[in-house]
Design a protein around this motif. Sequence first.
Motif, PDB file in Angstrom:
ATOM      1  N   LYS A   2      83.197  -8.939  12.872  1.00  0.00           N
ATOM      2  CA  LYS A   2      84.519  -8.964  13.477  1.00  0.00           C
ATOM      3  C   LYS A   2      84.509  -8.256  14.827  1.00  0.00           C
ATOM      4  O   LYS A   2      83.849  -7.227  14.992  1.00  0.00           O
ATOM      5  N   PHE A  72      80.325 -11.618  21.981  1.00  0.00           N
ATOM      6  CA  PHE A  72      81.317 -12.474  21.329  1.00  0.00           C
ATOM      7  C   PHE A  72      81.767 -13.545  22.309  1.00  0.00           C
ATOM      8  O   PHE A  72      82.052 -13.252  23.480  1.00  0.00           O
ATOM      9  N   ASN A  78      90.394 -16.693  21.618  1.00  0.00           N
ATOM     10  CA  ASN A  78      89.751 -16.162  20.427  1.00  0.00           C
ATOM     11  C   ASN A  78      88.395 -15.556  20.770  1.00  0.00           C
ATOM     12  O   ASN A  78      87.732 -15.973  21.724  1.00  0.00           O
ATOM     13  N   LEU A  79      87.977 -14.577  19.974  1.00  0.00           N
ATOM     14  CA  LEU A  79      86.677 -13.927  20.124  1.00  0.00           C
ATOM     15  C   LEU A  79      85.878 -14.152  18.856  1.00  0.00           C
ATOM     16  O   LEU A  79      86.311 -13.785  17.760  1.00  0.00           O
ATOM     17  N   THR A  80      84.695 -14.775  19.005  1.00  0.00           N
ATOM     18  CA  THR A  80      83.857 -15.124  17.866  1.00  0.00           C
ATOM     19  C   THR A  80      82.457 -14.581  18.092  1.00  0.00           C
ATOM     20  O   THR A  80      81.877 -14.778  19.171  1.00  0.00           O
ATOM     21  N   HIS A  81      81.907 -13.905  17.094  1.00  0.00           N
ATOM     22  CA  HIS A  81      80.563 -13.352  17.241  1.00  0.00           C
ATOM     23  C   HIS A  81      79.579 -14.441  17.638  1.00  0.00           C
ATOM     24  O   HIS A  81      79.585 -15.548  17.080  1.00  0.00           O
ATOM     25  N   HIS A  82      78.735 -14.138  18.622  1.00  0.00           N
ATOM     26  CA  HIS A  82      77.767 -15.103  19.150  1.00  0.00           C
ATOM     27  C   HIS A  82      76.389 -14.461  19.057  1.00  0.00           C
ATOM     28  O   HIS A  82      75.925 -13.820  20.008  1.00  0.00           O
TER      29      HIS A  82
END
Length: 206
Positions: A2, A72, A78-82
Amino acid sequence: MKPIPEDAWEPWSPQDLASRLGHDDPSWYVVGGWALDLWHGRLTREHEDLEFAVLPDQVGRCRDLLSDLEFFAARDGNLTHHPAKTALATDLWQLWGADMTAGFWRVDMMIERGTPDFWIYKREPAIRVPRTAAIRRNSTGIAYLAPAIVLLFKAKHRREKDDLDFRTALPRLDAGERADLTGWLEAMHPGHGWIASLREDRTAGV
């Protein structure tokens, strides 16, 4: 994984970033408000983040050098783990770097889609500038995006800080920079309020 809160920024300075990526490395350069201050040679206002740009084939190398950060993808609010080594989608333009231990965002990595020879504006590929003219260096060797190009990006949203950056930069723009920015604004944002100021400043300088 997260992300930390979006507003939890305690950004590095350009000097902090250069100490990690290398002052003389041609693969990265500072953009946004910090780029203008590197051009001015002084701090004109506080900066809530630190943005820098790289070509897609340099993302992995930069991430290796910034391995103490988790990245991210910032897309559509939106912020998504990369995770490292993940393929870059063609619609991905930003990766935020988080110091998870400290609980702060440190950098915003912008992924540009130019070429080794040309910087290309992502919103209109017809606007392109030789990379040797688009990327400059300050007295300590830190690379940054040329001021007229930074202002082109800022013109779209024209937030209070963008208007401040424009007013501060205007007296220092040379004739070629003013002409370039005027032409780009006329093409991308007809009737933009900065156009009149650019013309007035150009006339006053004659």
